[in-house]
Structure formats: C-alpha cells, structure tokens
Scaffold this motif. Structure first.
Motif, PDB file in Angstrom:
ATOM      1  N   ARG A  74      75.330 -65.070  13.935  1.00  0.00           N
ATOM      2  CA  ARG A  74      76.509 -66.088  14.375  1.00  0.00           C
ATOM      3  C   ARG A  74      75.674 -67.420  14.959  1.00  0.00           C
ATOM      4  NH1 ARG A  74      80.296 -62.808  18.231  1.00  0.00           N
ATOM      5  NH2 ARG A  74      81.520 -64.916  17.977  1.00  0.00           N
ATOM      6  N   TYR A  75      74.769 -67.071  15.687  1.00  0.00           N
ATOM      7  CA  TYR A  75      74.041 -68.238  16.502  1.00  0.00           C
ATOM      8  C   TYR A  75      72.616 -67.948  16.376  1.00  0.00           C
ATOM      9  CZ  TYR A  75      78.789 -69.300  18.380  1.00  0.00           C
ATOM     10  OH  TYR A  75      80.001 -69.342  18.502  1.00  0.00           O
ATOM     11  N   PRO A  76      72.053 -68.286  15.736  1.00  0.00           N
ATOM     12  CA  PRO A  76      70.461 -68.129  15.583  1.00  0.00           C
ATOM     13  C   PRO A  76      69.956 -68.515  16.847  1.00  0.00           C
ATOM     14  CG  PRO A  76      71.116 -69.464  13.462  1.00  0.00           C
ATOM     15  CD  PRO A  76      72.262 -69.094  14.667  1.00  0.00           C
ATOM     16  N   TYR A  77      68.811 -67.546  17.061  1.00  0.00           N
ATOM     17  CA  TYR A  77      68.310 -67.882  18.569  1.00  0.00           C
ATOM     18  C   TYR A  77      66.687 -67.194  18.630  1.00  0.00           C
ATOM     19  CZ  TYR A  77      69.381 -62.921  19.813  1.00  0.00           C
ATOM     20  OH  TYR A  77      69.319 -61.584  19.456  1.00  0.00           O
TER      21      TYR A  77
ATOM     22  N   PHE B 155      69.180 -70.386  22.152  1.00  0.00           N
ATOM     23  CA  PHE B 155      69.910 -70.680  20.764  1.00  0.00           C
ATOM     24  C   PHE B 155      69.666 -71.812  20.128  1.00  0.00           C
ATOM     25  CE2 PHE B 155      71.803 -67.113  23.176  1.00  0.00           C
ATOM     26  CZ  PHE B 155      72.144 -66.264  22.111  1.00  0.00           C
ATOM     27  N   ASP B 156      69.701 -71.853  18.968  1.00  0.00           N
ATOM     28  CA  ASP B 156      69.213 -73.203  18.067  1.00  0.00           C
ATOM     29  C   ASP B 156      70.069 -74.327  18.440  1.00  0.00           C
ATOM     30  OD1 ASP B 156      66.859 -71.887  17.552  1.00  0.00           O
ATOM     31  OD2 ASP B 156      67.536 -71.184  15.537  1.00  0.00           O
ATOM     32  N   SER B 157      71.677 -73.847  18.285  1.00  0.00           N
ATOM     33  CA  SER B 157      72.543 -74.991  18.255  1.00  0.00           C
ATOM     34  C   SER B 157      73.611 -74.740  19.421  1.00  0.00           C
ATOM     35  CB  SER B 157      73.409 -74.685  16.811  1.00  0.00           C
ATOM     36  OG  SER B 157      74.129 -73.320  16.769  1.00  0.00           O
TER      37      SER B 157
ATOM     38  N   ILE C  37      63.923 -75.229  24.253  1.00  0.00           N
ATOM     39  CA  ILE C  37      64.589 -75.197  25.476  1.00  0.00           C
ATOM     40  C   ILE C  37      65.558 -74.068  25.657  1.00  0.00           C
ATOM     41  CG2 ILE C  37      66.556 -76.697  26.791  1.00  0.00           C
ATOM     42  CD1 ILE C  37      65.544 -78.999  25.020  1.00  0.00           C
ATOM     43  N   ALA C  38      65.394 -73.450  26.477  1.00  0.00           N
ATOM     44  CA  ALA C  38      66.019 -72.278  27.044  1.00  0.00           C
ATOM     45  C   ALA C  38      67.676 -72.222  27.266  1.00  0.00           C
ATOM     46  CB  ALA C  38      65.831 -71.487  28.227  1.00  0.00           C
ATOM     47  N   SER C  39      68.379 -71.297  26.981  1.00  0.00           N
ATOM     48  CA  SER C  39      69.782 -70.857  27.078  1.00  0.00           C
ATOM     49  C   SER C  39      69.889 -70.243  28.289  1.00  0.00           C
ATOM     50  CB  SER C  39      70.265 -70.666  25.882  1.00  0.00           C
ATOM     51  OG  SER C  39      70.252 -71.465  24.723  1.00  0.00           O
TER      52      SER C  39
ATOM     53  N   LEU D  63      78.312 -67.619  25.224  1.00  0.00           N
ATOM     54  CA  LEU D  63      76.858 -67.282  25.681  1.00  0.00           C
ATOM     55  C   LEU D  63      77.195 -66.031  26.853  1.00  0.00           C
ATOM     56  CD1 LEU D  63      73.956 -67.570  26.342  1.00  0.00           C
ATOM     57  CD2 LEU D  63      74.715 -69.487  27.584  1.00  0.00           C
ATOM     58  N   ASP D  64      78.325 -66.480  27.432  1.00  0.00           N
ATOM     59  CA  ASP D  64      78.688 -65.195  28.386  1.00  0.00           C
ATOM     60  C   ASP D  64      78.799 -63.662  27.846  1.00  0.00           C
ATOM     61  OD1 ASP D  64      78.817 -67.261  30.548  1.00  0.00           O
ATOM     62  OD2 ASP D  64      80.799 -67.522  30.534  1.00  0.00           O
ATOM     63  N   ARG D  65      79.619 -63.787  26.419  1.00  0.00           N
ATOM     64  CA  ARG D  65      79.743 -62.632  25.781  1.00  0.00           C
ATOM     65  C   ARG D  65      78.574 -61.842  25.232  1.00  0.00           C
ATOM     66  NH1 ARG D  65      82.459 -58.542  26.432  1.00  0.00           N
ATOM     67  NH2 ARG D  65      81.370 -57.211  24.966  1.00  0.00           N
TER      68      ARG D  65
END
Length: 104
Positions: free
Chosen positions: A91-94, A10-12, A57-59, A19-21
């Motif tokens: 919502r969260y660019p990745y 995830f970019d931000s 960097i991995a999330s 993340l869990d969701r």
C-alpha cells in the motif's frame, strides 16, 4: 532490558490516519506476542534540515523494550509479521533501519 529502535520512512505521502493505523498494527502484534515488554512510537517532527538527510527522511520512530536478545530474536519470527509487512509495503512502500541497544 534491550531496546530495538526502528526508524521508518514511507516513500510517498501517507495520510496521517494511515500512519496511525500502521503504528497501531505494529503495536498490537508486538505487544500481543508476549515477547515485547514496552512499546512506544512517535511521528517524526519535520524541520527544514531534513531536506539534507543523506539517507532518507523518517516518518516515525518505534521502540520496543524486550527482556533479552532471545526475546528480540523471537520478534523477527512472529506469526503474522511477514503478512503485516507485505500488506503495508504493497500500500505504501517504506524503508526501515534499526539499532539494538541498552537504555540511553
């Protein structure tokens, strides 16, 4: 058995609960498809060396276990997958990269 291992970045900053969701949404879709035999996901464990990553960097890492190539191909066309990706990307660019492989 073939494995599809995805590295998700995830970019931000993303709250832990989000993340869990995200991971739960992926798990529910994949296991509910009947194509995926096993699912596992873990958060990335950050270390100082991550700052020198040449890509990103991995999330988290996600691994699907499938019976064969046909089952893997079917997961790319699952109903609802496109919507799930669009919803989370908005919502969260990745970014995602993956490898398809036999057991390590």
């Amino acid at each position: 058995m073939i494995y599809h291992t995805m590295i998700v970045s995830f970019d931000s900053g993303m709250p832990d609960a989000e993340l869990d969701r995200y991971l739960k949404d992926i798990e529910d879709l994949m296991l509910g498809s009947g194509q995926v035999e096993t699912f596992s996901a873990q958060r990335h464990i950050r270390v100082p060396g991550d700052d020198h990553s040449p890509m990103f960097i991995a999330s988290a890492v996600v691994q699907l276990g499938l019976a064969d190539i046909e089952a893997l191909n079917a997961t790319f066309a699952l109903p609802g997958l496109g919507q799930l990706i669009k919803r989370w990307q908005s919502r969260y660019p990745y970014r995602v990269t993956w490898v398809n492989h036999q057991a390590l």
